[in-house]
Write an enzyme that holds these catalytic residues in place. Structure first.
Site, PDB file in Angstrom:
ATOM      1  N   ARG A  52       0.848  -1.187   0.000  1.00 63.99           N
ATOM      2  CA  ARG A  52       0.000   0.000   0.000  1.00 63.99           C
ATOM      3  C   ARG A  52       0.882   1.235   0.000  1.00 63.99           C
ATOM      4  O   ARG A  52       1.937   1.271   0.636  1.00 63.99           O
ATOM      5  CB  ARG A  52      -0.922   0.015   1.228  1.00 63.99           C
ATOM      6  CG  ARG A  52      -2.073  -0.987   1.167  1.00 63.99           C
ATOM      7  CD  ARG A  52      -3.060  -0.622   0.070  1.00 63.99           C
ATOM      8  NE  ARG A  52      -4.268  -1.445   0.097  1.00 63.99           N
ATOM      9  CZ  ARG A  52      -4.430  -2.552  -0.601  1.00 63.99           C
ATOM     10  NH1 ARG A  52      -3.442  -2.977  -1.384  1.00 63.99           N
ATOM     11  NH2 ARG A  52      -5.558  -3.230  -0.551  1.00 63.99           N
ATOM     12  N   HIS A 111      -0.845  -0.063  -9.953  1.00 65.16           N
ATOM     13  CA  HIS A 111      -1.525  -0.964  -9.015  1.00 65.16           C
ATOM     14  C   HIS A 111      -2.167  -2.156  -9.736  1.00 65.16           C
ATOM     15  O   HIS A 111      -3.366  -2.428  -9.604  1.00 65.16           O
ATOM     16  CB  HIS A 111      -2.592  -0.213  -8.206  1.00 65.16           C
ATOM     17  CG  HIS A 111      -2.924  -0.899  -6.910  1.00 65.16           C
ATOM     18  ND1 HIS A 111      -3.348  -0.217  -5.790  1.00 65.16           N
ATOM     19  CD2 HIS A 111      -2.889  -2.206  -6.548  1.00 65.16           C
ATOM     20  CE1 HIS A 111      -3.565  -1.071  -4.794  1.00 65.16           C
ATOM     21  NE2 HIS A 111      -3.299  -2.291  -5.247  1.00 65.16           N
ATOM     22  N   GLU A 150      -4.297   7.322  -5.452  1.00 62.23           N
ATOM     23  CA  GLU A 150      -4.492   6.577  -6.705  1.00 62.23           C
ATOM     24  C   GLU A 150      -5.823   6.974  -7.331  1.00 62.23           C
ATOM     25  O   GLU A 150      -6.838   7.026  -6.640  1.00 62.23           O
ATOM     26  CB  GLU A 150      -4.462   5.066  -6.429  1.00 62.23           C
ATOM     27  CG  GLU A 150      -3.108   4.586  -5.922  1.00 62.23           C
ATOM     28  CD  GLU A 150      -3.065   3.073  -5.665  1.00 62.23           C
ATOM     29  OE1 GLU A 150      -4.080   2.383  -5.921  1.00 62.23           O
ATOM     30  OE2 GLU A 150      -2.033   2.593  -5.194  1.00 62.23           O
TER      31      GLU A 150
END
Length: 343
Positions: free
Chosen positions: A255, A303, A284
Site C-alpha cells: 500500500r 496498481h 491513486e
C-alpha cells in the site's frame, strides 16, 4: 439443514480481474460441489462499484438493500457501512475480494457476531512473478537505464548477477512469502521483518520491526509487503533509507501509505537508492503533476502488478467456499480479519 443465502455483490463496470459472474460462480461450484448443498446464491449487479466516483445511483441502493435484507453472507468489496446493521440484520459472514480492508475502517459498523475475512493469498502466484521481474530489473539497473533513455542519454555501465544477493522483506504474510519464494528461485537470501518472529519457509531469518534498521544494511533490495494500518503509516521513511546501503533498491507492492514518498524522492535524488519500483501510491490514480512521474530511477506500474486477470477471482471464490464448508462444520475460518489489528 436450511441453505445459507449468499449475496455476490459485483458491478457492471467491474474489470475482468474482479468480475464475479454466473460463469465464474459455476466454475467455483464445480470445484466445490459440496457447497451446492450448503448455500444458494444471488448475484446483485450494480451499475458501478460502490467506491467509484460518482458512485451508486438510487436504483443501485434499492437493488442492494432489497437483496441484502435476508442474506446470511456477502462476498464483495465495498457497500454502504453506515446503514449496514439496520439493512442487513442476518449477515453473519462477509468475505472481501481484496487483501487489504482499510477501506472498511473503522470496523464499528461490523456487528459483533459477524465474521470478516479477506483474500490474502489470492495474489501470491502473480506476486511471485512480479517480484522476480522487479528483482531482475533492480539487479540490472533498469530504473536507471529507463531514466537515461527518457533523457536521450547513453549510460553505459556494467553489473554482476543477482544470485547470492540479499533481499529484506518487510511483512512476512502471504504476499511477503510469495516474494521470498521469488528470491529463492533466483538464488537470493531473504530476511523477513514481521511482528510475529518465527521460523518460516523461504526466510533465512525473521526479525521484529524494531530491528528493521539493523538488517537494512544487509539488503541489496527491500520489498514492502506489510498491511496498511495506523501503525504502519509511513513506516518506511528517512530513517530507514539512511540505514540502507548505498545503491540498494526498493520495491513497494503493498500500500502506498506505508512509504513516505517525500523521503523516497530525496533518497532517489541523492543517489542513496539505485532505483525504485512502485506499484502502489498514497493517492491513486496518481495526479499528473506528481513529482514521482519525473523522478529519476523510478519504474511505476498502476496498481496491477500482483493481480492475475484470469485467476484472481477464482482464488477469491476458493477461499470463500472453503470457509463456507468450515462454517458448516463449525470450524475456524481462514483469513479472519483481526478487528484490533486491522488485518
Amino acid at each position: 439443514m436450511e441453505k445459507m443465502k449468499i449475496l455476490i455483490l459485483t458491478a457492471e463496470n467491474s474489470k475482468k480481474v474482479f468480475r464475479m459472474d454466473q460463469e465464474r460462480l459455476d466454475a467455483a461450484l464445480e470445484r466445490y460441489p459440496a457447497v451446492r448443498d450448503l448455500a444458494s446464491f444471488t448475484i446483485c449487479r450494480t451499475s458501478v462499484s460502490y467506491e467509484d466516483s460518482p458512485g451508486w445511483n438510487e436504483e443501485d441502493y434499492e437493488k442492494f438493500y432489497r437483496a441484502v435484507a435476508d442474506t446470511d453472507a456477502i462476498i464483495g468489496y465495498m457497500f454502504p457501512l453506515e446503514t449496514f446493521r439496520e439493512r442487513a440484520p442476518h449477515v453473519r459472514y462477509i468475505h472481501i475480494i481484496g487483501a487489504g480492508v482499510e477501506h472498511l475502517f473503522p470496523l464499528t459498523w461490523l456487528p459483533e457476531q459477524t465474521r470478516l475475512t479477506n483474500s490474502r493469498g489470492a495474489h501470491a502466484p502473480k506476486t511471485c512473478e512480479f517480484a522476480m521481474m522487479a528483482m531482475l530489473m533492480l539487479g540490472n539497473d533498469m530504473p536507471r537505464l529507463i531514466t537515461a533513455q527518457r533523457e536521450s542519454r547513453w549510460d553505459g555501465h556494467f553489473l554482476t548477477i543477482i544470485e547470492g544477493k540479499t533481499v529484506v522483506i518487510a511483512g512476512c504474510g502471504k504476499q511477503g512469502s510469495a516474494v521470498a519464494q521469488a528470491a529463492a528461485r533466483l538464488g537470493l537470501r531473504a530476511i523477513g521483518v514481521d511482528p510475529v518472529v518465527r521460523e518460516k519457509e523461504g526466510f533465512e531469518r525473521i526479525v521484529h520491526p524494531d530491528a528493521l534498521c539493523q538488517v537494512l544494511p544487509e539488503a541489496d533490495q527491500v520489498f514492502l509487503t506489510m498491511p496498511s494500518t495506523k501503525e504502519t503509516y509511513h513506516a518506511f521513511g528517512a530513517e530507514q533509507f539512511a540505514a540502507m546501503k548505498d545503491g540498494a533498491g526498493l520495491v513497494n507492492i503493498c500500500r502506498g501509505k506505508v512509504l513516505d514518498t517525500d523521503a523516497l524522492l530525496a533518497a532517489l535524488e541523492s543517489g542513496k537508492l539505485s532505483g525504485a519500483i512502485l506499484d502502489v501510491y498514497e493517492q491513486e490514480p496518481l495526479p499528473a503533476d506528481h513529482p514521482l512521474w519525473t523522478a529519476k530511477n523510478v519504474v511505476m506500474t498502476p496498481h496491477m502488478g500482483c493481480d492475475d486477470e484470469d485467476n484472481y477471482i477464482h482464488r477469491c471464490f476458493d477461499i470463500f467456499f472453503e470457509n463456507l464448508i468450515r462454517m458448516a462444520k463449525g470450524e475456524q475460518l481462514e483469513n479472519l480479519v483481526d478487528r484490533e489489528l486491522g488485518y
